[in-house]
Design a protein around this motif. Structure first.
Motif, PDB file in Angstrom:
ATOM      1  N   PRO A   5       1.192  -1.414   0.052  1.00  0.00           N
ATOM      2  CA  PRO A   5      -0.070   0.000   0.022  1.00  0.00           C
ATOM      3  C   PRO A   5       1.529   1.300   0.046  1.00  0.00           C
ATOM      4  N   LEU A   6       0.375   2.733  -0.255  1.00  0.00           N
ATOM      5  CA  LEU A   6       1.202   3.994  -0.060  1.00  0.00           C
ATOM      6  C   LEU A   6       0.000   4.471   0.262  1.00  0.00           C
ATOM      7  N   VAL A   7       1.089   5.246   1.469  1.00  0.00           N
ATOM      8  CA  VAL A   7       1.140   5.612   2.586  1.00  0.00           C
ATOM      9  C   VAL A   7       1.439   7.307   2.180  1.00  0.00           C
ATOM     10  N   VAL A   8       0.156   7.895   2.274  1.00  0.00           N
ATOM     11  CA  VAL A   8       0.084   9.289   1.941  1.00  0.00           C
ATOM     12  C   VAL A   8       0.225  10.255   3.601  1.00  0.00           C
ATOM     13  N   ARG A   9       0.602  11.201   3.470  1.00  0.00           N
ATOM     14  CA  ARG A   9       1.135  12.268   4.391  1.00  0.00           C
ATOM     15  C   ARG A   9       1.619  13.003   4.188  1.00  0.00           C
ATOM     16  N   GLU A  10       1.535  14.187   5.264  1.00  0.00           N
ATOM     17  CA  GLU A  10       2.749  15.676   5.072  1.00  0.00           C
ATOM     18  C   GLU A  10       3.763  15.013   4.893  1.00  0.00           C
ATOM     19  N   THR A  11       4.377  16.580   4.234  1.00  0.00           N
ATOM     20  CA  THR A  11       5.753  16.184   3.807  1.00  0.00           C
ATOM     21  C   THR A  11       6.909  16.574   4.970  1.00  0.00           C
ATOM     22  N   PRO A  12       7.392  15.512   5.395  1.00  0.00           N
ATOM     23  CA  PRO A  12       8.259  15.976   6.751  1.00  0.00           C
ATOM     24  C   PRO A  12       8.631  17.074   6.986  1.00  0.00           C
ATOM     25  N   PRO A  25      10.638   2.222  -0.995  1.00  0.00           N
ATOM     26  CA  PRO A  25      12.108   2.127  -0.482  1.00  0.00           C
ATOM     27  C   PRO A  25      12.966   1.064  -1.802  1.00  0.00           C
ATOM     28  N   GLY A  26      14.189   0.595  -0.839  1.00  0.00           N
ATOM     29  CA  GLY A  26      14.719  -0.099  -1.961  1.00  0.00           C
ATOM     30  C   GLY A  26      14.899  -0.968  -2.787  1.00  0.00           C
ATOM     31  N   PRO A  27      15.500  -1.909  -3.190  1.00  0.00           N
ATOM     32  CA  PRO A  27      15.569  -3.192  -3.621  1.00  0.00           C
ATOM     33  C   PRO A  27      16.118  -4.056  -3.028  1.00  0.00           C
ATOM     34  N   PHE A  28      16.780  -3.503  -1.683  1.00  0.00           N
ATOM     35  CA  PHE A  28      16.907  -4.604  -0.547  1.00  0.00           C
ATOM     36  C   PHE A  28      15.714  -4.112   0.679  1.00  0.00           C
ATOM     37  N   ASN A  29      14.784  -3.739   0.845  1.00  0.00           N
ATOM     38  CA  ASN A  29      13.966  -3.574   1.612  1.00  0.00           C
ATOM     39  C   ASN A  29      12.524  -3.354   0.917  1.00  0.00           C
ATOM     40  N   PRO A  30      11.848  -4.336  -0.065  1.00  0.00           N
ATOM     41  CA  PRO A  30      11.047  -3.792  -1.076  1.00  0.00           C
ATOM     42  C   PRO A  30       9.315  -3.945   0.223  1.00  0.00           C
ATOM     43  N   THR A  31      10.000  -4.451   1.149  1.00  0.00           N
ATOM     44  CA  THR A  31       8.176  -4.749   1.076  1.00  0.00           C
ATOM     45  C   THR A  31       8.129  -3.326   2.370  1.00  0.00           C
ATOM     46  N   ALA A  32       9.053  -2.084   2.965  1.00  0.00           N
ATOM     47  CA  ALA A  32       8.937  -1.053   3.381  1.00  0.00           C
ATOM     48  C   ALA A  32       7.723  -0.374   2.763  1.00  0.00           C
ATOM     49  N   ASP A  33       6.550   0.165   3.714  1.00  0.00           N
ATOM     50  CA  ASP A  33       6.115   1.833   3.213  1.00  0.00           C
ATOM     51  C   ASP A  33       6.950   2.419   2.104  1.00  0.00           C
ATOM     52  N   THR A  34       5.876   3.043   0.878  1.00  0.00           N
ATOM     53  CA  THR A  34       6.055   3.467  -0.140  1.00  0.00           C
ATOM     54  C   THR A  34       5.522   5.310   0.975  1.00  0.00           C
ATOM     55  N   TYR A  35       5.161   6.221   0.494  1.00  0.00           N
ATOM     56  CA  TYR A  35       5.315   7.547   0.996  1.00  0.00           C
ATOM     57  C   TYR A  35       5.046   8.828   0.024  1.00  0.00           C
ATOM     58  N   TYR A  36       4.003   9.091   0.071  1.00  0.00           N
ATOM     59  CA  TYR A  36       3.573   9.895  -0.361  1.00  0.00           C
ATOM     60  C   TYR A  36       3.041  11.710  -0.498  1.00  0.00           C
ATOM     61  N   ASN A  37       4.131  12.283  -0.423  1.00  0.00           N
ATOM     62  CA  ASN A  37       4.347  14.009   0.435  1.00  0.00           C
ATOM     63  C   ASN A  37       3.815  14.334  -0.008  1.00  0.00           C
ATOM     64  N   VAL A  38       2.622  14.768   0.608  1.00  0.00           N
ATOM     65  CA  VAL A  38       2.135  15.935   0.446  1.00  0.00           C
ATOM     66  C   VAL A  38       2.627  17.444   1.110  1.00  0.00           C
ATOM     67  N   SER A  39       2.927  18.633   0.460  1.00  0.00           N
ATOM     68  CA  SER A  39       3.385  19.781   1.289  1.00  0.00           C
ATOM     69  C   SER A  39       2.159  20.559   1.817  1.00  0.00           C
ATOM     70  N   PRO A  40       1.538  20.706   3.001  1.00  0.00           N
ATOM     71  CA  PRO A  40       0.449  21.367   3.678  1.00  0.00           C
ATOM     72  C   PRO A  40       0.122  22.907   3.208  1.00  0.00           C
ATOM     73  N   LEU A  41      -0.747  22.764   3.239  1.00  0.00           N
ATOM     74  CA  LEU A  41      -0.958  24.511   2.619  1.00  0.00           C
ATOM     75  C   LEU A  41      -0.529  25.968   4.355  1.00  0.00           C
ATOM     76  N   ASP A  42      -0.724  25.157   5.342  1.00  0.00           N
ATOM     77  CA  ASP A  42      -0.365  26.010   6.391  1.00  0.00           C
ATOM     78  C   ASP A  42      -0.102  27.400   5.826  1.00  0.00           C
ATOM     79  N   ALA A  43       1.451  27.354   5.483  1.00  0.00           N
ATOM     80  CA  ALA A  43       2.662  28.702   5.994  1.00  0.00           C
ATOM     81  C   ALA A  43       1.458  29.751   4.671  1.00  0.00           C
TER      82      ALA A  43
END
Length: 595
Positions: free
Chosen positions: A367-374, A389-407
């Protein structure tokens, strides 16, 4: 490279191939296929050894690739490290020179090319480009540590101990960074300040709470806290020094230009993009494509005009009438509060569409994890990105980083949301998520060639994401509505003008007012987007061309395969086949698919 060494891995020797040829006894001549297989096997051994040794030398690259056995080490970016990197690159080139690429199979030949490009690029960056001396935003310890903290590759206590070990030399790291910087650009100093301040969030209260709740002993916890405090002190010291540099540069008047010029641009394009185009050729193709898109968008505007402006005559100028139609349609968008939830809502809809239309293989287990950009990743001008994630840990989460509009102020947020309106937001999600970056990188991690997966080609990666936008609309996403196609034209103009802008700014000397005219009047971008792009082009070089380069090459390849195969062409087979070669350059994939 200065760090404590872990003993590691492969020590592969370079074999010698001796072929005895006896022309008068043809039956004794070695079979060509067998000889090539032997050559391939020897090269594969050397390629794997070079790759693993390179990973051993760079714990940061190793962690990004999903390999953690040297993750406790922190690379100190000093002169000794650079000298070691240069020596390794020269030795790698010498090992590769023992093989004639013409004698290798197509797949191995591509791996040879990728490795050679990697080492030649390393040499050029260290000796000629030398951004280690003028770009302080290169230096930030937070990214790797955040990956270790957020990736469950091991038990919590083990990961915390790894982070604690990395923290030991953070003050030494920033001391080396400060010693490196001479004649920096104003723009990169500003970016480094923003990102360094953001990096403190990685070493904040949340990490202290995790330490307190862990199984670490009281002595370990005390040592960890002391190292966190020392790291924060080093980051604050680095940030304070950068702020001093910022004041010095402001007072100096004449400072280093962010423009790198043609002499550096062409080789950087060659090493980074690995295209069959030169940078100048790509620029001209982009100019031609901009004109083609304007004609296509004008035809759609003429079709839509009676429905949206029944009582208004069309302007004579085509850019003006296209702009008015886009401006009218852009009023349809989500609110500031709905932006992040709407992105999350669309991801499963895109996944279902790809499956129902049988466009390419997906992996429901990832699954894809949607999160605010760190915070440590913000400030570079990109509003959305993928962390995979890289090919040595392919089951780790993939993050979709979305920058918040707070600023953003209300006016800035409105401008941003008009840019990412009802139609464009869908195309953004196709690009970043499904079937764009997220899907492509899942396939790349399954490639049998680690070289192709790890030595990722940015033009292929970005090009696939851009190609997927057009492919999804061709398949029926958006219902073939002319409004969607018009907004796709506007979005695709962004890709085209990225390539034009980057070359024009860095090589042709385009000024800010000219850049804003290109972005606002010819590409119909909102003020916020155009301002962000002007910021981005001053902070990067060549990368903005990768989108259009890869897209053009993938589209050309697809149409070529269609012409060659006729009725036998299968779109899903083309997509799966293309994606199976990891992150190799598009010209290399074309060669592999042809063979």
């Amino acid at each position: 490279m200065r760090k404590t060494r872990l003993s590691l891995m492969l020590a592969a020797g370079l074999g010698t191939l001796v072929v005895c040829q006896t022309p008068l006894v043809l039956a004794q001549a070695p079979d060509a296929t067998t000889a090539q297989a032997g050559q391939d096997a020897r090269f594969a051994q050397v390629a794997e050894s070079l790759l693993m040794r390179a990973l051993e030398r760079s714990p940061e690259w190793s962690v990004r690739a999903g390999r953690y056995d040297n993750a406790s080490l922190l690379t100190i970016p000093d002169a000794a490290s650079r000298a070691s990197d240069l020596a390794f690159a020269e030795a790698g080139l010498a090992e590769l020179a023992a093989f004639d690429p013409a004698q290798l199979s197509a797949s191995q030949r591509i791996d040879h090319t990728l490795l050679k490009n990697r080492f030649e690029s390393t040499r050029w960056y260290l000796q000629t480009f030398r951004d280690w001396a003028w770009n302080p935003s290169r230096y930030n310890v937070a990214g790797t540590i955040a990956l270790l903290l957020n990736t469950p590759y091991a038990a919590e206590d083990e990961r915390l101990r790894t982070v604690m070990a990395r923290l030991e030399h953070v003050p030494q790291y920033y001391a080396a960074a400060q010693a490196n910087i001479a004649d920096p650009t104003v723009e990169h100093v500003e970016l480094a300040i923003v990102q360094s301040r953001g990096s403190l969030s990685v070493f904040g209260e949340e990490l202290r709470q995790r330490i307190a709740a862990s199984g670490l002993s009281a002595d370990e916890q005390a040592l960890f806290i002391a190292r966190i405090d020392a790291a924060r002190g080093a980051i604050n010291g680095w940030t304070g020094w950068l702020e001093g540099e910022q004041k010095r540069l402001a007072a100096a008047g004449e400072t280093r230009s962010f423009r790198i010029g043609e002499a550096l641009y062409e080789p950087k394009f060659r090493y980074d993009v690995q295209s069959h185009y030169t940078a100048a050729e790509l620029y001209q193709r982009a100019v031609d494509e901009k004109n083609r898109l304007h004609a296509q968008m004008d035809a759609t505007t003429v079709e839509l005009w009676p429905a949206y402006f029944p009582d208004s005559p069309m302007p004579d100028d085509r850019l003006e009438r296209i702009g008015r139609m886009i401006d009218k349609l852009s009023a349809r968008h989500v609110t500031r509060d709905e932006f992040f939830p709407e992105i999350k809502r669309q991801i499963p809809l895109l996944t279902d569409f790809v499956r129902e239309h049988d466009l390419l293989d997906q992996d429901a287990t990832r699954p894809l994890v949607v999160r605010e950009t760190p915070e440590y990743m913000r400030g570079g001008g990109a509003g959305a990105s993928i962390s995979a994630p890289g090919p040595f840990n392919p089951t780790a989460d993939t993050y979709y980083n979305v920058s918040p509009l707070d600023a953003y102020s209300d006016a800035e947020a409105e401008s941003f949301l008009r840019e990412y309106n009802h139609w464009v937001l869908q195309i953004l999600n196709i690009h970043e998520a499904v079937p764009g970056h997220y899907t492509q990188l899942l396939h790349a991690n399954k490639s049998p060639s680690l070289v192709k997966s790890l030595l990722g080609n940015g033009a292929m990666i970005e090009g696939w994401a851009v190609y997927s936008e057009r492919m999804m609309l061709e398949a029926g996403w958006g219902g073939q509505a002319p409004e969607m196609w018009l907004m796709y034209g506007k979005w695709n103009l962004r890709v085209v003008t990225n390539a034009i802008l980057d070359y024009a700014v860095h090589v042709l000397g385009m000024r800010q007012e000219q850049a804003m005219d290109l972005l606002r009047r010819e590409a119909f971008q909102e003020e916020t987007e155009a301002v962000n792009k002007w910021r981005r082009v001053r902070l990067s070089q060549v990368q903005l061309t990768s989108y259009f380069t890869g897209y053009a090459e993938i589209l050309d390849l697809r149409e070529q395969r269609k012409a060659e195969l006729g009725d036998a062409f299968d779109l899903k087979a083309f997509h799966n086949g293309f994606l199976s070669y990891g992150n190799a350059p598009v010209p290399a994939i074309a060669e592999l698919m042809a063979e």
